[in-house]
Design a protein around this motif. Structure first.
Motif, PDB file in Angstrom:
ATOM      1  N   SER A   3      -8.146   2.914   7.148  1.00  0.00           N
ATOM      2  CA  SER A   3      -7.142   3.906   6.777  1.00  0.00           C
ATOM      3  C   SER A   3      -7.413   4.432   5.375  1.00  0.00           C
ATOM      4  O   SER A   3      -7.962   3.737   4.515  1.00  0.00           O
ATOM      5  CB  SER A   3      -5.737   3.304   6.845  1.00  0.00           C
ATOM      6  OG  SER A   3      -5.601   2.280   5.890  1.00  0.00           O
ATOM      7  N   SER A  48      -5.437   6.619   2.178  1.00  0.00           N
ATOM      8  CA  SER A  48      -4.154   7.055   1.631  1.00  0.00           C
ATOM      9  C   SER A  48      -4.411   8.045   0.505  1.00  0.00           C
ATOM     10  O   SER A  48      -5.272   7.808  -0.357  1.00  0.00           O
ATOM     11  CB  SER A  48      -3.351   5.862   1.104  1.00  0.00           C
ATOM     12  OG  SER A  48      -3.131   4.909   2.129  1.00  0.00           O
ATOM     13  N   ASP A  76       0.846  -1.190   0.000  1.00  0.00           N
ATOM     14  CA  ASP A  76       0.000   0.000   0.000  1.00  0.00           C
ATOM     15  C   ASP A  76       0.881   1.239   0.000  1.00  0.00           C
ATOM     16  O   ASP A  76       2.087   1.185  -0.275  1.00  0.00           O
ATOM     17  CB  ASP A  76      -0.955  -0.009   1.199  1.00  0.00           C
ATOM     18  CG  ASP A  76      -0.221  -0.190   2.523  1.00  0.00           C
ATOM     19  OD1 ASP A  76       1.023  -0.076   2.531  1.00  0.00           O
ATOM     20  OD2 ASP A  76      -0.881  -0.445   3.541  1.00  0.00           O
ATOM     21  N   ALA A  77       0.289   2.394   0.351  1.00  0.00           N
ATOM     22  CA  ALA A  77       1.013   3.665   0.272  1.00  0.00           C
ATOM     23  C   ALA A  77       2.135   3.768   1.289  1.00  0.00           C
ATOM     24  O   ALA A  77       3.041   4.588   1.120  1.00  0.00           O
ATOM     25  CB  ALA A  77       0.037   4.829   0.447  1.00  0.00           C
ATOM     26  N   THR A  78       2.098   2.964   2.355  1.00  0.00           N
ATOM     27  CA  THR A  78       3.190   3.021   3.331  1.00  0.00           C
ATOM     28  C   THR A  78       4.517   2.591   2.706  1.00  0.00           C
ATOM     29  O   THR A  78       5.583   3.035   3.159  1.00  0.00           O
ATOM     30  CB  THR A  78       2.870   2.126   4.541  1.00  0.00           C
ATOM     31  OG1 THR A  78       2.595   0.795   4.084  1.00  0.00           O
ATOM     32  CG2 THR A  78       1.657   2.653   5.286  1.00  0.00           C
ATOM     33  N   HIS A  97       5.779   5.677   1.194  1.00  0.00           N
ATOM     34  CA  HIS A  97       6.168   6.567   2.287  1.00  0.00           C
ATOM     35  C   HIS A  97       7.562   6.215   2.786  1.00  0.00           C
ATOM     36  O   HIS A  97       8.392   7.101   3.055  1.00  0.00           O
ATOM     37  CB  HIS A  97       5.147   6.463   3.416  1.00  0.00           C
ATOM     38  CG  HIS A  97       5.300   7.495   4.480  1.00  0.00           C
ATOM     39  ND1 HIS A  97       6.338   7.492   5.395  1.00  0.00           N
ATOM     40  CD2 HIS A  97       4.549   8.585   4.783  1.00  0.00           C
ATOM     41  CE1 HIS A  97       6.219   8.518   6.206  1.00  0.00           C
ATOM     42  NE2 HIS A  97       5.145   9.201   5.852  1.00  0.00           N
ATOM     43  N   VAL A 110      -0.993   8.832   4.856  1.00  0.00           N
ATOM     44  CA  VAL A 110      -1.685   7.633   5.325  1.00  0.00           C
ATOM     45  C   VAL A 110      -2.271   7.957   6.686  1.00  0.00           C
ATOM     46  O   VAL A 110      -1.534   8.206   7.645  1.00  0.00           O
ATOM     47  CB  VAL A 110      -0.732   6.426   5.419  1.00  0.00           C
ATOM     48  CG1 VAL A 110      -1.495   5.183   5.861  1.00  0.00           C
ATOM     49  CG2 VAL A 110      -0.041   6.179   4.082  1.00  0.00           C
ATOM     50  N   THR A 111      -3.589   8.007   6.773  1.00  0.00           N
ATOM     51  CA  THR A 111      -4.244   8.424   8.004  1.00  0.00           C
ATOM     52  C   THR A 111      -5.506   7.607   8.215  1.00  0.00           C
ATOM     53  O   THR A 111      -6.004   6.943   7.292  1.00  0.00           O
ATOM     54  CB  THR A 111      -4.586   9.925   7.945  1.00  0.00           C
ATOM     55  OG1 THR A 111      -5.185  10.332   9.175  1.00  0.00           O
ATOM     56  CG2 THR A 111      -5.555  10.210   6.819  1.00  0.00           C
ATOM     57  N   PRO A 135       3.170  10.175   0.365  1.00  0.00           N
ATOM     58  CA  PRO A 135       1.727   9.965   0.564  1.00  0.00           C
ATOM     59  C   PRO A 135       1.311  10.251   1.999  1.00  0.00           C
ATOM     60  O   PRO A 135       2.110  10.163   2.936  1.00  0.00           O
ATOM     61  CB  PRO A 135       1.543   8.487   0.214  1.00  0.00           C
ATOM     62  CG  PRO A 135       2.864   7.861   0.502  1.00  0.00           C
ATOM     63  CD  PRO A 135       3.895   8.914   0.205  1.00  0.00           C
TER      64      PRO A 135
END
Length: 470
Positions: free
Chosen positions: A375, A377, A215-217, A220, A277-278, A275
């Protein structure tokens, strides 16, 4: 990276004493000296004696100068501490903004879907917009598969052929591979392409198989790493017994944003920024900070690619975009579920490919939004790098010289104190040595004070940051 930057209050600068204060102190000192001389000065000595004028004017002026210098130094110190606080806040914010503007360079990209030319058709550049299939569709195999070869041979060839020139020019590539099929099928297909199409042998250690779709992590983390070898992400989603989404295959070739650009015609380099990510319930708090980093100008964002947001989060994101003056045109909002059917685990990488193609086609900045469980992203893409961050220059580290001026005034008064010539000459080495000692102590104490002050502000910053999270 912490997207929630703590808010530190900017204190107002203290004011210097009023102008009349600078006149009142010398006048008061001269008046007190005149009153003392009125009762103590012998009249028979006369008023032309140099000692009389020393006690009446010179000594009071020197004493008042020393007092005013000490007061001025205290006022300048208070002002300087406030300026130091503002500089500290500005430099922290600049470092945070510089960190948030880090990016990767996407030098080559391609996606394979049942609907051909999805990006250009979605952007309205040619043909009719693609229609969401009523059921999942498979990718058409154009290359016959011989007995003993991987059934993914045709899919890999169709996916990587547009990137052939870029991959051929690279001495080595690291591959992050995900697929909802057996690795015994995917790895041989990758090795076959490298051997037959690129005439190279790929190191098996450079193929990183992913059990779960990245994913976006992952991006990151890559923004903080010094990528010496370009990295290729291949995300496959093929039809199986559990598939509801159409098949897709995405390939994206990344390198660090600094350094020489890989020439990969016909692709234009696209910058993929750090990105966000929250959690979905933190979107309202983190999204303004995400925009505040200035990755891409708000007026440059023209397309939003929705890779599976829930209706509630989609509405919240659109409301935040309108609230922060990011005016997306009606035709700039693209819902992949309406274009390609239900979302798959690899829809995030598919959306990145489509957004990169949008940048390549001259459609300015792109924003990709994807949701996984709780989450969210957000990734910004643009053909233009972020503007450099101007770090505030430290111009206030010079220590005010008012303290030193006050000490000089006091020592000058002692040197000029009426006494015998021998006494004055005997005091001179001691006074000079004292001045040197004071200057040496100041040269050591000022850097120490600056370091302690910076440490104090840093502790306050971290405490505020922790309170914000709590």
């Amino acid at each position: 990276m912490n997207w929630r930057l703590p808010d530190m209050d900017r204190k107002t600068l203290p004011k210097l004493p009023a102008w009349w204060w600078w006149l009142a102190i010398p006048s008061a000192c001269v008046a007190l000296a005149a009153i003392a001389l009125f009762f103590t000065w012998p009249v028979q000595r006369g008023f032309t004696n140099l000692r009389f004028w020393f006690w009446l004017l010179l000594l009071p002026v020197l004493v008042s100068t020393a007092v005013m210098a000490f007061v001025l130094s205290a006022a300048l110190q208070a002002s300087r501490q406030t300026d130091w606080r503002h500089l500290f806040i500005d430099r922290k914010y600049a470092h945070w903004q510089h960190w948030g503007r880090r990016s990767l360079r996407l030098v080559a990209f391609h996606c394979l879907t049942p609907e051909s030319d999805v990006a250009s058709r979605t952007l309205g550049l040619e043909g009719m917009p693609p229609q969401a299939p009523s059921k999942s569709e498979d990718i058409m195999l154009t290359v016959p598969v011989l007995i003993g070869e991987s059934p993914l041979k045709s899919v890999i060839i169709q996916t990587l052929t547009p990137m052939h020139s870029a991959l051929r020019a690279l001495p080595a590539v690291e591959i992050w591979l995900y697929g909802n099929v057996d690795e015994k099928q995917t790895v041989p297909a990758i090795e076959h392409y490298w051997n037959q199409q690129l005439n190279k042998r790929i190191n098996p250690e450079n193929i990183h198989l992913q059990d779960k779709v990245p994913d976006a992590t992952l991006l990151h983390t890559w923004c903080d790493e010094d990528i010496s070898i370009p990295r290729l992400v291949i995300a496959l989603h093929l039809l199986d017994g559990k598939s509801q989404a159409s098949a897709s295959s995405s390939a994206l070739l990344f390198q660090r944003s600094s350094g020489p650009v890989i020439k990969a015609p016909p692709f234009r380099p696209v910058y993929l920024f750090r990105p966000l990510v929250t959690q979905s319930h933190d979107l309202d708090a983190d999204f303004p900070r995400f925009l505040a980093t200035g990755q891409t100008g708000a007026k440059r964002l023209s397309h939003l690619w929705d890779a599976g947001l829930h209706s509630r989060e989609r509405g919240a994101l659109l409301a935040l975009l309108d609230e922060h003056d990011v005016m997306l045109p009606a035709q700039g909002r693209h819902d992949l579920s309406l274009l390609l059917g239900p979302a798959s685990p690899a829809s995030f990488w598919l959306a990145l490919c489509l957004a990169a193609q949008g940048c390549d086609l001259g459609q300015r900045g792109q924003l990709v939004a994807v949701q996984s469980e709780e989450s969210i992203s957000l990734v910004q893409l643009s053909t233009q790098p972020a503007a450099p961050v101007n770090m505030p220059v430290d111009t206030i580290s010079r220590y005010p010289l008012a303290y030193l001026a006050g000490i000089v005034a006091v020592m000058l008064a002692l040197i000029l104190l009426p006494a015998d010539r021998d006494t004055q000459m005997g005091m001179l080495p001691w006074l000079g040595g004292g001045l040197v000692v004071v200057a040496a102590l100041m040269s050591f104490s000022v850097p120490l004070a600056l370091r302690l002050w910076r440490k104090r502000l840093d502790v306050e910053w971290h405490l505020l940051e922790q309170q914000r999270h709590d």
